[in-house]
Design an enzyme around this catalytic site. Structure first.
Site, PDB file in Angstrom:
ATOM      1  N   TYR A   1       0.856  -1.128  -0.060  1.00 56.13           N
ATOM      2  CA  TYR A   1       0.124  -0.076  -0.102  1.00 56.13           C
ATOM      3  C   TYR A   1       0.894   1.179  -0.068  1.00 56.13           C
ATOM      4  CZ  TYR A   1      -3.953  -2.921   1.169  1.00 56.13           C
ATOM      5  OH  TYR A   1      -5.041  -3.749   1.139  1.00 56.13           O
TER       6      TYR A   1
ATOM      7  N   LYS B   1       3.844 -15.161   3.321  1.00 54.47           N
ATOM      8  CA  LYS B   1       3.999 -16.022   2.029  1.00 54.47           C
ATOM      9  C   LYS B   1       5.455 -16.292   1.746  1.00 54.47           C
ATOM     10  CE  LYS B   1       1.707 -17.898  -1.383  1.00 54.47           C
ATOM     11  NZ  LYS B   1       0.805 -19.278  -1.259  1.00 54.47           N
TER      12      LYS B   1
ATOM     13  N   ASP C   1      -2.370 -18.310   2.684  1.00 56.15           N
ATOM     14  CA  ASP C   1      -3.366 -19.070   2.152  1.00 56.15           C
ATOM     15  C   ASP C   1      -3.827 -20.019   3.092  1.00 56.15           C
ATOM     16  OD1 ASP C   1      -0.934 -19.929   1.773  1.00 56.15           O
ATOM     17  OD2 ASP C   1      -1.319 -20.741  -0.355  1.00 56.15           O
TER      18      ASP C   1
ATOM     19  N   ASP D   1      -5.136  -6.930   5.816  1.00 58.62           N
ATOM     20  CA  ASP D   1      -6.473  -6.380   5.367  1.00 58.62           C
ATOM     21  C   ASP D   1      -7.379  -7.257   4.980  1.00 58.62           C
ATOM     22  OD1 ASP D   1      -8.096  -4.505   4.454  1.00 58.62           O
ATOM     23  OD2 ASP D   1      -7.020  -3.679   2.847  1.00 58.62           O
TER      24      ASP D   1
ATOM     25  N   ASP E   1     -10.872  -8.736   7.056  1.00 58.79           N
ATOM     26  CA  ASP E   1     -12.227  -8.687   6.792  1.00 58.79           C
ATOM     27  C   ASP E   1     -12.831 -10.112   6.511  1.00 58.79           C
ATOM     28  OD1 ASP E   1     -12.215  -5.812   6.253  1.00 58.79           O
ATOM     29  OD2 ASP E   1     -13.208  -6.216   4.290  1.00 58.79           O
TER      30      ASP E   1
END
Ligand code: NAD
Length: 374
Positions: free
Chosen positions: A139, A189, A223, A247, A251
């Site tokens: 970001y 990851k 994942d 983020d 959610d």
């Protein structure tokens, strides 16, 4: 001493829910003999309309001079077509960066009375916290949109982390875990991304250097974590992860609590500045209709009292008032599972009650009324 709070209502339901949080804080002030001063400032779409930019300098100045910031939400379709730096979300990223808010704490707790609203059939106990790095990664990295030599439209974003950015967020997670049940899961990851391999290395180095006895640290690929959160969320206590993964995971985790409207958050800096906001957005689909759930915002205000003002009893009073209101059956549309509104609310202290559909204002009124009995 007066605690000065900068209030950014923002856009859409942001304005409605911050009004309810202020209602609750005024009730707390009266009951506990505290003084809160509120300064309303502009950010997001409304700031674009009134000043031409999403984050006016005046807003940054007031927020920096305040003891804490309460933020509703920003954004909406009206401003979606603007250039990147002129969109409401640029204001959000800008204020996080200006205040140095590198640590975003997102508690995910399923209230017993909302078990029916959880998407899982047998949710068990869900009480975890996601610690998201907030001012690094994709970001904030270098980005570009351009046409390549073959005229193909091309874009990239850079996910960049420095060791000290990882170290400081890891420390926040370890310290939090010491006050909770003591297990930290670092999510990355690392099987694919260089930035994740550095993340994993630095998290373990930080763990080894500090005095974090009693804490267990584990790694999980993002994942797998996305899957484990819906398979068995009770396995998690503290999850620490980088900006983009945090983020998305938070959610996802929000629906475990019944609704995005139940998920508060705190964003903290090294200097102690704090901004408190719900995890949801401005919900343009229900804005201005008195349908928003104000509880994430109200619970964010409780986090502000605890983390920025050291007012533990006051924070606990808000949290238990919310719990009692839910136990009495009051529900905004997002957590309402009934088919018809029930007619009466049973008296205080009653058992779990039939659900009654209420609006944002009535929900805020009910929590404020319960503060008296805390
Ligand atoms: P959203 O979170 O605003 O809404 C998603 C869904 O959840 C909608 O159906 C909405 O009605 C519902 N919802 C959200 N909060 C609710 C609440 N308190 N009570 C009841 N229902 C609620 O996400 P979106 O629709 O993807 O985004 C809308 C706008 O908000 C966009 O402009 C987006 O950029 C912005 N946004 C802002 C923030 C922020 O200010 N921190 C965060 C996320 C999205």
């Amino acid at each position: 001493m007066t605690k000065n709070i900068a209030v950014i209502g923002g856009d859409g339901i942001g304005v409605e829910i911050t009004a309810e949080a202020i209602k609750i804080l005024n009730k707390i002030a009266a009951k506990y003999n505290r003084e809160f001063g509120f300064t309303h400032v502009l950010m997001g779409g409304i700031a674009i309309d009134e000043t031409g930019v999403p984050l006016p300098e005046e807003t940054v100045k007031v927020c920096k001079a305040s003891d804490a910031v309460l933020l509703g939400a920003v954004g909406g379709p009206k401003w979606d077509k603007g250039a990147g730096h002129l969109r409401p979300e640029a204001g959000l990223l800008g204020i996080r960066s200006a205040l140095g808010l590198f640590a975003n704490l997102r508690p995910v707790r399923l209230f017993d009375v909302l078990a029916d609203a959880c998407v899982l059939k047998n949710p068990g106990k869900i009480d975890l916290i996601i610690v998201r790095e907030l001012i690094g990664g994709a970001y904030f990295g270098r980005r570009e949109t351009y046409k390549d030599e073959a005229e193909a439209r091309t874009a990239y974003d850079t996910m960049l982390y420095r060791d000290w950015e990882i170290e400081r967020i890891a420390k926040v997670a370890f310290k939090l875990a010491q006050k909770r049940s003591g297990s930290v899961c670092s999510v990355d990851k690392a099987n694919v991304l260089d930035s994740s391999r550095l993340w994993r290395e630095v998290v373990w180095e930080t763990f080894g250097k500090g005095d974090y006895s009693g804490i267990t640290l584990s790694d999980m690929l993002v994942d797998n974590c996305a899957m484990q959160l819906v398979r068995d969320p009770s396995q998690f206590d503290v999850i620490v992860t980088e900006n983009l993964f945090g983020d998305i995971l938070s959610d996802e985790a929000s629906v475990l609590t019944g609704s995005l409207g139940m998920l508060p958050s705190a964003s903290l800096s090294e200097s102690g500045a704090g901004m408190y906001e719900p995890c949801h957005g401005s919900a343009p689909d229900i804005a201005g209709q008195d349908k928003a759930n104000p509880l994430a915002m109200i619970l964010s205000a409780a986090m502000m009292l605890r983390l920025s003002f050291d007012m533990d009893s006051e924070a606990a009073a808000i949290e238990s008032a919310v719990e009692r209101v839910l136990a009495k059956g009051l529900r905004t549309g997002d957590i309402y599972r009934g088919t018809e509104p029930a007619q009466a609310i049973p008296p205080l202290g009653g058992e779990s009650s039939p659900e009654r559909l209420v609006g944002c204002i009535e929900m805020g009124d009910a929590v404020a009324a319960e503060i008296c009995f805390s």
